[in-house]
Write a protein that holds these residues in place. Structure first.
Motif, PDB file in Angstrom:
ATOM      1  N   UNK A 121       0.821  -1.208   0.000  1.00  0.00           N
ATOM      2  CA  UNK A 121       0.000   0.000   0.000  1.00  0.00           C
ATOM      3  C   UNK A 121       0.863   1.270   0.000  1.00  0.00           C
ATOM      4  N   UNK A 122       2.036   1.210   0.644  1.00  0.00           N
ATOM      5  CA  UNK A 122       2.911   2.383   0.708  1.00  0.00           C
ATOM      6  C   UNK A 122       3.856   2.480  -0.486  1.00  0.00           C
ATOM      7  N   UNK A 123       3.670   1.581  -1.485  1.00  0.00           N
ATOM      8  CA  UNK A 123       4.450   1.667  -2.716  1.00  0.00           C
ATOM      9  C   UNK A 123       5.718   0.847  -2.717  1.00  0.00           C
ATOM     10  N   UNK A 124       6.005   0.146  -1.620  1.00  0.00           N
ATOM     11  CA  UNK A 124       7.245  -0.640  -1.560  1.00  0.00           C
ATOM     12  C   UNK A 124       7.072  -1.990  -2.249  1.00  0.00           C
ATOM     13  N   UNK A 155      -3.933   3.836 -10.285  1.00  0.00           N
ATOM     14  CA  UNK A 155      -2.803   3.492  -9.408  1.00  0.00           C
ATOM     15  C   UNK A 155      -2.585   4.556  -8.344  1.00  0.00           C
ATOM     16  N   UNK A 156      -2.326   4.103  -7.131  1.00  0.00           N
ATOM     17  CA  UNK A 156      -2.064   5.057  -6.064  1.00  0.00           C
ATOM     18  C   UNK A 156      -1.444   4.392  -4.846  1.00  0.00           C
ATOM     19  N   UNK A 157      -0.878   5.213  -3.977  1.00  0.00           N
ATOM     20  CA  UNK A 157      -0.330   4.720  -2.710  1.00  0.00           C
ATOM     21  C   UNK A 157      -0.731   5.697  -1.602  1.00  0.00           C
ATOM     22  N   UNK A 158      -0.551   5.263  -0.383  1.00  0.00           N
ATOM     23  CA  UNK A 158      -0.787   6.130   0.776  1.00  0.00           C
ATOM     24  C   UNK A 158       0.473   6.193   1.629  1.00  0.00           C
ATOM     25  N   UNK A 159       0.763   7.368   2.145  1.00  0.00           N
ATOM     26  CA  UNK A 159       1.788   7.524   3.186  1.00  0.00           C
ATOM     27  C   UNK A 159       1.215   8.529   4.183  1.00  0.00           C
ATOM     28  N   UNK A 160       0.206   8.096   4.936  1.00  0.00           N
ATOM     29  CA  UNK A 160      -0.530   9.007   5.815  1.00  0.00           C
ATOM     30  C   UNK A 160       0.251   9.396   7.068  1.00  0.00           C
ATOM     31  N   UNK A 165      -7.834  -2.442   0.253  1.00  0.00           N
ATOM     32  CA  UNK A 165      -6.629  -2.640   1.066  1.00  0.00           C
ATOM     33  C   UNK A 165      -6.170  -1.319   1.686  1.00  0.00           C
ATOM     34  N   UNK A 166      -6.448  -0.214   0.987  1.00  0.00           N
ATOM     35  CA  UNK A 166      -5.969   1.092   1.445  1.00  0.00           C
ATOM     36  C   UNK A 166      -6.817   1.655   2.595  1.00  0.00           C
TER      37      UNK A 166
END
Length: 302
Positions: free
Chosen positions: A43-46, A101-106, A200-201
């Motif tokens: 989810x964080x792009x890793x 496509x996207x990611x989260x880094x909250x 999942x996000x």
């Protein structure tokens, strides 16, 4: 007359799971040939693996559809160009692009590292721009295209702990506004979808009953309408739990105050008149603001 996509070729990014997977399955079920793109990261792009995309392709093929997998990161423009080329070589055209496509880094802004800000903007905004740029010449040449951006209520209205995500998501709306104007003469319609979906996000953030209502499938009809031949352009559709709304960026009538020494004081005193929403408009382009300002200035001179 059903909403069908026979003969159409679609690219869906971030389609290995969640909302993107539902988009890909729905397009394929209605006749589109689908390139399923997913980096297969966390989810964080890793991390990354093409397995997630391939699993969705297998699902589509098992149901009698046509699909191919792609593992490009949308942040890598060369890889995105190769992805579009893969679709062109396989099927000869690209009609639909769903930028999902996207990611989260909250984190709250005070605690956020700038690297986490930059990366989220890179994936959502630059990722969408890369994909649009790569499909654009093909859509121009064939005089047809449908592009769906994925914005968010966070971008439109804000959400605690998501300054990076919100900035990137509203930026996609800004990109949509101009691309829809530039694409109009080529029959390229560009719209944005603001989904509320449990994926999942979002897991762990809401009670189960709410999560059940917010199935990603419930958002899909809005995407299908925006990706179809009959789609509007420059529309922000919001969707969640089977409910659909539209969001607008509006301009109030405003007031003319001139350029006197006391204009700042006048503006402060009459701010409620400036923000009054009666008679507001949804501008067809950015020029509307200047037109409104100058016309009021000219009228004041009479």
């Amino acid at each position: 007359m059903g909403i069908d996509f026979k003969g159409r070729v679609a690219i869906v990014t971030g389609a290995g799971g969640g909302l993107g997977r539902q988009h890909a399955l729905a397009l394929a079920a209605r006749g589109a040939k689908v390139l399923v793109n997913d980096l297969g990261g966390a989810v964080d792009g890793k991390g990354g693996s093409v397995g997630a995309a391939q699993a969705v392709v297998d699902e589509i093929v098992a149901a009698g559809g046509e699909a191919i997998a792609n593992g490009a990161s949308v942040t890598d423009y060369a890889a995105v160009q190769a992805m579009v080329q893969q679709a062109i070589e396989t099927w000869g055209r690209v009609d639909i692009l769903v930028n999902n496509a996207g990611i989260l880094r909250d984190k709250s802004f005070s605690k956020m590292e700038m690297d986490d800000f930059r990366l989220v903007v890179d994936v959502h905004l630059m990722g969408a721009a890369h994909c649009c740029k790569a499909v654009w010449p093909h859509m121009v040449a064939q005089q047809y295209g449908r592009i769906v951006m994925t914005t968010s209520s966070t971008g439109l209205y804000g959400n605690f702990g998501q300054s990076n995500y919100g900035a990137a998501k509203l930026a996609q709306v800004g990109l949509m506004q101009t691309l829809s104007i530039e694409g109009a003469k080529y029959n390229i319609h560009v719209n944005a979808l603001a989904p509320t979906a449990a994926t999942r996000m979002t897991e762990g953030l809401m009670p189960q009953e709410v999560l059940d209502a917010l199935k990603p499938e419930a958002v899909v009809p809005a995407m299908l309408v925006l990706a179809h031949e009959s789609a509007p352009s420059r529309t922000i559709l919001c969707a969640g739990a089977g409910t659909f709304e539209a969001a607008h960026i509006t301009l109030t009538q405003g007031i003319h105050l001139g350029m006197g020494a006391d204009t700042p004081e006048q503006l402060a005193a009459r701010l409620s008149e400036v923000t009054e929403r009666a008679g507001e408009q949804v501008p067809q382009s950015g020029a509307a603001q200047g037109t409104n300002e100058v016309s009021k200035a000219m009228a004041a001179r009479v």
